[in-house]
Write a protein that holds these residues in place. Structure first.
Motif, PDB file in Angstrom:
ATOM      1  N   ALA A  77       0.836  -1.203   0.000  1.00 37.56           N
ATOM      2  CA  ALA A  77       0.000   0.000   0.000  1.00 37.56           C
ATOM      3  C   ALA A  77       0.870   1.251   0.000  1.00 37.56           C
ATOM      4  O   ALA A  77       0.854   2.057   0.926  1.00 37.56           O
ATOM      5  CB  ALA A  77      -0.924  -0.010   1.212  1.00 37.56           C
ATOM      6  N   CYS A  78       1.663   1.407  -1.064  1.00 41.22           N
ATOM      7  CA  CYS A  78       2.583   2.540  -1.140  1.00 41.22           C
ATOM      8  C   CYS A  78       2.860   2.893  -2.594  1.00 41.22           C
ATOM      9  O   CYS A  78       2.539   2.141  -3.513  1.00 41.22           O
ATOM     10  CB  CYS A  78       3.884   2.234  -0.401  1.00 41.22           C
ATOM     11  SG  CYS A  78       4.838   0.859  -1.110  1.00 41.22           S
ATOM     12  N   SER A  79       3.469   4.046  -2.792  1.00 38.84           N
ATOM     13  CA  SER A  79       3.776   4.516  -4.141  1.00 38.84           C
ATOM     14  C   SER A  79       4.784   5.649  -4.034  1.00 38.84           C
ATOM     15  O   SER A  79       5.016   6.205  -2.954  1.00 38.84           O
ATOM     16  CB  SER A  79       2.495   5.027  -4.823  1.00 38.84           C
ATOM     17  OG  SER A  79       2.759   5.585  -6.088  1.00 38.84           O
ATOM     18  N   HIS A  80       5.410   6.007  -5.168  1.00 33.65           N
ATOM     19  CA  HIS A  80       6.213   7.219  -5.222  1.00 33.65           C
ATOM     20  C   HIS A  80       5.268   8.423  -5.093  1.00 33.65           C
ATOM     21  O   HIS A  80       4.210   8.453  -5.740  1.00 33.65           O
ATOM     22  CB  HIS A  80       6.963   7.329  -6.543  1.00 33.65           C
ATOM     23  CG  HIS A  80       7.921   6.206  -6.799  1.00 33.65           C
ATOM     24  ND1 HIS A  80       8.954   5.884  -5.958  1.00 33.65           N
ATOM     25  CD2 HIS A  80       7.991   5.328  -7.837  1.00 33.65           C
ATOM     26  CE1 HIS A  80       9.623   4.860  -6.435  1.00 33.65           C
ATOM     27  NE2 HIS A  80       9.058   4.502  -7.583  1.00 33.65           N
ATOM     28  N   PHE A  81       5.644   9.390  -4.264  1.00 35.05           N
ATOM     29  CA  PHE A  81       4.866  10.625  -4.254  1.00 35.05           C
ATOM     30  C   PHE A  81       5.094  11.304  -5.599  1.00 35.05           C
ATOM     31  O   PHE A  81       6.241  11.486  -6.024  1.00 35.05           O
ATOM     32  CB  PHE A  81       5.319  11.539  -3.112  1.00 35.05           C
ATOM     33  CG  PHE A  81       4.436  12.740  -2.917  1.00 35.05           C
ATOM     34  CD1 PHE A  81       3.360  12.682  -2.062  1.00 35.05           C
ATOM     35  CD2 PHE A  81       4.688  13.918  -3.610  1.00 35.05           C
ATOM     36  CE1 PHE A  81       2.528  13.796  -1.880  1.00 35.05           C
ATOM     37  CE2 PHE A  81       3.866  15.034  -3.444  1.00 35.05           C
ATOM     38  CZ  PHE A  81       2.787  14.966  -2.580  1.00 35.05           C
ATOM     39  N   PRO A  82       4.022  11.687  -6.308  1.00 35.56           N
ATOM     40  CA  PRO A  82       4.199  12.212  -7.672  1.00 35.56           C
ATOM     41  C   PRO A  82       4.968  13.516  -7.694  1.00 35.56           C
ATOM     42  O   PRO A  82       4.709  14.433  -6.913  1.00 35.56           O
ATOM     43  CB  PRO A  82       2.754  12.406  -8.153  1.00 35.56           C
ATOM     44  CG  PRO A  82       1.943  12.511  -6.905  1.00 35.56           C
ATOM     45  CD  PRO A  82       2.614  11.648  -5.895  1.00 35.56           C
ATOM     46  N   GLN A  83       5.952  13.595  -8.589  1.00 35.19           N
ATOM     47  CA  GLN A  83       6.755  14.805  -8.699  1.00 35.19           C
ATOM     48  C   GLN A  83       5.921  15.945  -9.260  1.00 35.19           C
ATOM     49  O   GLN A  83       4.971  15.749 -10.014  1.00 35.19           O
ATOM     50  CB  GLN A  83       7.974  14.545  -9.583  1.00 35.19           C
ATOM     51  CG  GLN A  83       7.665  14.076 -10.989  1.00 35.19           C
ATOM     52  CD  GLN A  83       8.894  13.489 -11.668  1.00 35.19           C
ATOM     53  OE1 GLN A  83       9.550  12.591 -11.156  1.00 35.19           O
ATOM     54  NE2 GLN A  83       9.204  14.009 -12.852  1.00 35.19           N
ATOM     55  N   GLY A  84       6.284  17.149  -8.857  1.00 36.48           N
ATOM     56  CA  GLY A  84       5.551  18.327  -9.305  1.00 36.48           C
ATOM     57  C   GLY A  84       4.174  18.456  -8.682  1.00 36.48           C
ATOM     58  O   GLY A  84       3.321  19.163  -9.230  1.00 36.48           O
ATOM     59  N   CYS A  85       3.965  17.805  -7.536  1.00 41.39           N
ATOM     60  CA  CYS A  85       2.639  17.798  -6.926  1.00 41.39           C
ATOM     61  C   CYS A  85       2.681  18.258  -5.475  1.00 41.39           C
ATOM     62  O   CYS A  85       3.715  18.198  -4.805  1.00 41.39           O
ATOM     63  CB  CYS A  85       2.017  16.405  -6.986  1.00 41.39           C
ATOM     64  SG  CYS A  85       1.435  15.922  -8.630  1.00 41.39           S
ATOM     65  N   ILE A  86       1.523  18.706  -5.002  1.00 48.22           N
ATOM     66  CA  ILE A  86       1.308  19.005  -3.593  1.00 48.22           C
ATOM     67  C   ILE A  86       0.110  18.202  -3.124  1.00 48.22           C
ATOM     68  O   ILE A  86      -0.796  17.892  -3.904  1.00 48.22           O
ATOM     69  CB  ILE A  86       1.073  20.511  -3.350  1.00 48.22           C
ATOM     70  CG1 ILE A  86      -0.131  21.010  -4.164  1.00 48.22           C
ATOM     71  CG2 ILE A  86       2.306  21.321  -3.681  1.00 48.22           C
ATOM     72  CD1 ILE A  86      -0.463  22.466  -3.933  1.00 48.22           C
TER      73      ILE A  86
END
Length: 258
Positions: A183-192
């Motif tokens: 239950a995890c992922s890379h936090f998307p770049q260019g995002c808040i």
């Protein structure tokens, strides 16, 4: 760095749970177990017990000159900042801060301007930051969470869910995988990410950011990633003076109040 926020405060995206729901055997830790695991991996770490069962922790082990880590607490606002800003001198001037002000202090000041002088579009808070960075802000006064990562993904940032649905953010891939399972992922770049309003891409703030499931040939979900949906727009407030620098506008309004 590690940040763990209760489900009620963070309101994490449900898409993060998709891979775990597809797996019958996916061990996940409690928030307390994740913090203990982090402390065992990084013995020099300092842990901050925040209100409402939230945690922040920081270690300087294996810190690099290009990606230093820092934490600051100002007016009940906790901020962990990883990376560096190339336009730090300009931002200090915009916010009227002293030369000793760190990157963490600057983003706290930017967050306070957003919180107290609305309506400013939150994407502008991050768009004006030039550098490689990731940061997590928790406002203990409002129980609000603000997470961001630079558009190039220059600093690693992962996020996932603990066993009770708490949101976990870290630049340490090992702690995320062991604590959150699938239950995890890379936090998307260019995002808040803002608790209550969700994910926004600061280059495409009028479009939704959707969680998309990775599937194998048999249709089983083994991962999830987040992507801007350029075909779907979301409502937005009118942007007065959008061509001007957000920080300049904030400073002008602040000066008019003096």
């Amino acid at each position: 760095m590690l940040a763990v926020f209760a489900k009620e405060a963070a309101k994490p995206p449900e898409e993060l749970r998709l891979p775990a729901m597809a797996s019958n055997n996916d061990p996940m830790m409690t928030p307390e177990e994740i913090v203990d695991k982090f402390k065992s991996l990084w013995p020099d770490s300092t842990v901050y017990n925040l209100p409402h069962g939230n945690f922040m922790a920081l270690s300087h082990q294996q810190e690099t000159p290009t990606h230093p880590r820092s934490i600051v607490v100002l007016d009940d606002i906790f901020c962990i900042f990883v990376g560096a800003l190339a336009n730090i001198a300009e931002l200090r001037h915009h916010y009227g801060l002293q030369r000793q002000a760190t990157e963490a202090m600057i983003v706290v000041e930017a967050y306070k301007a957003l919180r107290d002088r609305a309506p400013y579009p939150p994407d502008q808070v991050v768009k004006d930051l030039d550098g490689k960075f990731a940061f997590t802000i928790f406002d203990a006064r409002t129980n609000n969470l603000f997470v961001a990562r630079d558009r190039d993904g220059g600093v690693n940032l992962e996020w996932g869910l603990a066993s009770d649905g708490s949101l976990v953010c870290s630049d340490d891939l090992q702690i995320i995988r062991e604590g959150c399972g699938k239950a995890c992922s890379h936090f998307p770049q260019g995002c808040i990410f803002i608790s209550g309003s969700g994910l926004t891409n600061f280059d495409h703030p009028l479009h939704k950011v959707r969680g998309i499931a990775h599937e194998d040939d048999s249709g089983n979900i083994f991962g999830v990633y987040f992507q801007v949906d350029l075909y779907t727009k979301i409502p937005s407030i009118p942007r007065r003076g959008s061509a001007s620098n957000w920080a300049d506008t904030a400073m002008i309004k602040g000066e008019q109040k003096l």
